[in-house]
Design a protein around this motif. Structure first.
Motif, PDB file in Angstrom:
ATOM      1  N   SER A 188      -5.423   0.391  -5.375  1.00  0.00           N
ATOM      2  CA  SER A 188      -4.199   1.197  -5.348  1.00  0.00           C
ATOM      3  C   SER A 188      -3.063   0.415  -5.978  1.00  0.00           C
ATOM      4  N   GLU A 218      -2.188   5.570   2.452  1.00  0.00           N
ATOM      5  CA  GLU A 218      -3.365   4.746   2.723  1.00  0.00           C
ATOM      6  C   GLU A 218      -3.472   4.352   4.198  1.00  0.00           C
ATOM      7  N   ARG A 232     -11.721   0.094  -2.843  1.00  0.00           N
ATOM      8  CA  ARG A 232     -10.486   0.878  -2.937  1.00  0.00           C
ATOM      9  C   ARG A 232      -9.494   0.074  -3.757  1.00  0.00           C
ATOM     10  N   THR A 288      -5.510   0.717   7.991  1.00  0.00           N
ATOM     11  CA  THR A 288      -5.629   1.380   6.703  1.00  0.00           C
ATOM     12  C   THR A 288      -6.964   2.110   6.605  1.00  0.00           C
ATOM     13  N   LYS A 289      -7.055   2.985   5.637  1.00  0.00           N
ATOM     14  CA  LYS A 289      -8.244   3.823   5.498  1.00  0.00           C
ATOM     15  C   LYS A 289      -9.436   3.018   5.011  1.00  0.00           C
ATOM     16  N   LEU A 332       0.838  -1.192   0.000  1.00  0.00           N
ATOM     17  CA  LEU A 332       0.000   0.000   0.000  1.00  0.00           C
ATOM     18  C   LEU A 332       0.877   1.248   0.000  1.00  0.00           C
ATOM     19  N   ARG A 348      -4.298   5.784  -6.125  1.00  0.00           N
ATOM     20  CA  ARG A 348      -5.388   5.066  -5.466  1.00  0.00           C
ATOM     21  C   ARG A 348      -6.707   5.686  -5.861  1.00  0.00           C
TER      22      ARG A 348
END
Length: 805
Positions: free
Chosen positions: A282, A214, A280, A242-243, A210, A268
């Motif tokens: 990325s 993120e 999501r 992580t988000k 990632l 992303r």
């Protein structure tokens, strides 16, 4: 049997915390979900939300909160942050529905009270309330620094941290001494997933799939933490989350480039798919030089050993990608959230400093997948990770190949009782690790055969408010594994809130670290095999046709299956407090007793400890020989080899003759004590000063001259940074200083001189879409090494441009 037991425990925990059945009285309840928004239009973290004295929650990093299982009715919410108080009246809750509350407040974040953490007790609490030494790095800080792409550097100003860098991605993360190369005394988690290498438990920092931006937060828990996290949390836990796609929708493209031929691009995008599905995606690629230099003819500084091979490549290449899908069930997610995410990273050219010399990764692929189901008070997940790698050792030209996997299952939850005065946390886990070292020709390169290890664990924690000012915490974890005996890791803490937003705590912890696959099972040639077929031919008339296998007798470095776990016991006194709403101060004093260290490689014979590995005794001729023939074989071997070399000759587990040259053993007993201090001050609304100091004292109780135990860490270290955050511009200048110290790990023994480094980070937001930045590590290009045998680390300046939509 243990697998069945663990599955049963997981099932019981799931059943105990699952949503009530539709026909139960609790099914007639509703919920409240809300968000507190501050002056800047963003969510406000650390706000205490109380609903009618029934329940209390803290807002997370996005300002969100939720209350479950509320009887239908009208409720009043009280919101508190420091000395700031607001209320929300008339919140209507209906059966089977979610009431939504969005409260805008004209508050400035109260410094310290707006930071929440979960790692210290596996439930959200304000950082000053945590019953352990803990630090947090907020998402906005991570985003400002993300251009360098080196995850460990986000921690370089964290109090008490020992972060030694050798190469672009070669970092060792530790705390409170007993550092080493490929250290694994801090457990590293990403969304609960253990991201260490299955072979040795160390970190491969280039394998994170990632972009740094993120990450939605980083917490570093210092001190023994096995009571909640099990093996390898000996010196702490690094917990990263992580988000969430639903809360961070939109896209970002970042380009970065600069010194040592660095070029990086990553992107992303997150959004809604419909029917309460969110995604999501990325990915990125980086090409960069490294600080490593050839040591074939010369070395960078006196004492560093020569090597027979130069690095196979002067360039480090990493390619990464990941995908996440979230499904929300019920009204606003009150039925839980199902997450599936996976990722993969390919890296080439990374150089690692190990106790046996420098290794270069010619090609490595790390892949993983996670399935997670969570509700407000419990979470269950399963993960799978795999790593395939092709390495070469620069000082011996030895090649090694690895194919390793880790499967992990865990469930944990928490529940409040007695109006929130009593809080219980519990969970259970299972993991399986497999490691194989077959090369493309089908020959093992590090192990004799594939290894498989199962581990099991269960933990519980009780947290009780004895009074309004006094809190008692008791926790314990049971762990069992195929390769070690049952371990019980207790924890006790007493936390005294003697003033508002100030806490004094006293804690006792025990933790353990299990030996890794290398230490248990390595089977690695360290010299060319010896042909003793002439001895076998001379003895042929006495052997009666029984083969001795003397044509190719290997000299081996061998694992020790009899190793015991390393253990630590720690007493700690800590203070944390928010002073005047503008300063956050922490002071921690600790004393630890450590024993049963697993050594680096030592000679099987020749030390003051005698024969180290009991699994490889003196050589025994085949059982099919007569006593007279066996005696003749031993006499002939000693005459041929000499007494010293003959003494190292042994049998492998299958009876084959070997020379047991190097191995591991448990040794030593050490007492460490130290002081950690940190101060964060909000000088103005836009200007912040952070400073930290750490001292460690190291007292060796039991020492082995042939393998000296050292802290491998500076006695004194200090850091300070000054950060300015404006509407469009931010800048941070930081200084790190470390005292000189002695280093001893494997073949690398020497002094690390004192060093002081200045770093700079700056970003300018051109408009709502474009941001440009400059990130300079080691601003004045002060070349230095941070571990003896490591590369000289110089300046790396990176410019970046980001486009958001």
């Amino acid at each position: 049997m243990r697998i069945c037991t663990t599955i049963c425990m997981l099932s019981v925990l799931l059943a105990a915390t699952a949503a009530p059945a539709q026909d139960s009285p609790a099914a007639a309840t509703g919920r409240i979900e809300g968000r507190v928004i501050g002056q800047n239009g963003q969510g406000l973290a650390g706000v205490t939300v109380v609903v009618e004295s029934l329940a209390t929650e803290l807002t997370g990093t996005d300002g969100g909160f939720a209350f479950e299982d509320l009887p239908p009715g009208t409720y009043r919410l009280e919101l508190t942050l420091g000395n700031q108080v607001e209320s929300v009246d008339g919140v209507e809750v209906a059966a089977g529905a979610t009431a939504t509350v969005e409260k805008n407040v004209d508050w400035l974040p109260s410094f310290g009270t707006s930071i929440t953490v979960v790692s210290a007790s596996r439930r959200r609490q304000q950082i000053y309330e945590a019953p352990a030494a803990i630090s947090a790095i907020l998402p906005e800080e991570i985003e400002r620094q993300s251009a360098h792409g080196q995850l460990p550097k986000l921690l370089r100003f964290t109090p008490g941290i020992e972060l030694t860098q050798s190469g672009i991605y070669d970092f060792n993360l530790n705390a409170r001494g007993i550092n080493t190369m490929l250290t694994r005394r801090i457990l590293v988690l990403v969304d609960g997933r253990d991201v260490s290498m299955p072979l040795n438990g160390a970190q491969e920092w280039s394998s994170y799939s990632l972009p740094l931006y993120e990450l939605d937060g980083i917490e570093l828990l210092r001190g023994p933490s096995s009571a909640l996290y099990g093996s390898n949390a000996v010196h702490g836990v690094l917990n990263m989350v992580t988000k969430v796609p639903r809360e961070h929708q939109g896209g970002l493209l970042q380009l970065a480039g600069g010194e040592i031929d660095t070029l990086r691009i990553d992107a992303r995008h997150a959004g809604e798919l419909g029917a309460d599905w969110y995604y999501r995606i990325s990915g990125g690629h980086q090409s960069t030089g490294d600080f490593a230099r050839s040591r074939v003819e010369t070395v960078e500084y006196e004492g560093a050993p020569l090597e027979i091979l130069p690095p196979a490549s002067d360039t480090v290449e990493t390619t990464l990608g990941s995908l996440r899908l979230d499904k929300y069930f019920g009204d606003g997610g009150d039925g839980g959230i199902l997450t599936f995410d996976s990722g993969s990273t390919r890296s080439e050219g990374v150089i690692f400093l190990t106790p046996g010399g420098r290794f270069q990764v010619r090609d490595a692929t790390s892949s993983w997948a996670r399935l997670d189901y969570s509700r407000q008070r419990w979470n269950a997940f399963a993960t799978y990770s795999a790593r395939d790698a092709d390495n070469i050792q620069l000082n011996t030209a030895g090649e090694s190949y690895l194919d390793a996997t880790r499967t992990q299952v865990e469930v944990h939850g928490n529940q409040d009782f007695a109006g929130g005065r009593l809080r219980l946390v519990g969970g259970a886990s299972y993991s399986r690790v497999t490691v194989d070292s077959l090369n493309p020709q089908g020959i093992q390169t590090l192990l004799l055969e594939e290894t498989v290890e199962d581990r099991f664990g269960a933990f519980a924690q009780l947290d009780y408010d004895i009074s309004d000012q006094l809190e008692l915490l008791l926790a314990a974890r049971w762990d069992d594994g195929d390769r070690y005996d049952n371990q019980v890791s207790p924890k006790a803490a007493l936390v005294w809130g003697f003033k508002p937003h100030q806490r004094l705590r006293f804690t006792y912890n025990e933790a353990f670290q299990a030996p890794n696959t290398v230490e248990f099972d390595i089977f690695f040639p360290v010299a060319e095999s010896l042909d003793l077929s002439s001895v076998e031919e001379d003895l042929a008339p006495q052997l009666g046709g029984v083969p001795l296998g003397f044509s190719d007798v290997p000299f081996l470095a061998l694992g020790n299956p009899s190793l015991d776990v390393e253990q630590i016991r720690t007493l700690e006194l800590g203070y944390s407090g928010v002073l005047g709403g503008r300063h956050f101060l922490t002071i921690d004093v600790y004393n630890s007793e450590l024993e049963n260290f697993v050594s680096t490689f030592l000679p099987q014979l020749g030390t003051s400890l005698g024969r180290l590995n009991p699994n490889f005794g003196p050589y025994q001729p085949p059982a099919g020989l007569s006593p007279e023939a066996s005696a003749s074989v031993l006499t002939a071997l000693e005459a041929e080899l000499g007494s010293d070399l003959f003494a190292t000759m042994s049998n492998y587990f299958d009876g084959a003759p070997i020379f047991a040259t190097l191995t591991f053993t448990n040794l030593g007993e050490v007492e460490t004590s130290g002081l950690e201090m940190a101060l964060s001050s909000s000088l103005t609304r836009r200007l912040r000063l952070d400073a930290s100091y750490a001292y460690i004292d190291f007292d060796i109780k039991v020492q082995v001259p042939e393998n000296p135990i050292l802290a491998n860490a500076p006695e004194n270290k200090f850091s300070m940074d000054l950060a300015y955050t404006g509407d469009r511009f931010d800048a941070t200048v930081g200084y790190r200083w470390a005292d000189s110290f002695e280093w001893s790990t494997g073949i690398f023994v020497g002094n690390v001189p004192s060093y002081g480094i200045v770093d700079f980070v700056g970003n300018y937001k051109i408009d709502d879409r474009w941001t440009v930045g400059l990130n300079i590590s080691n601003l004045f290009d002060d070349e230095h090494y941070e571990a003896f045998g490591g590369d000289l680390v110089g300046r790396r300046a990176i410019a970046s441009a980001s486009f958001a939509w």
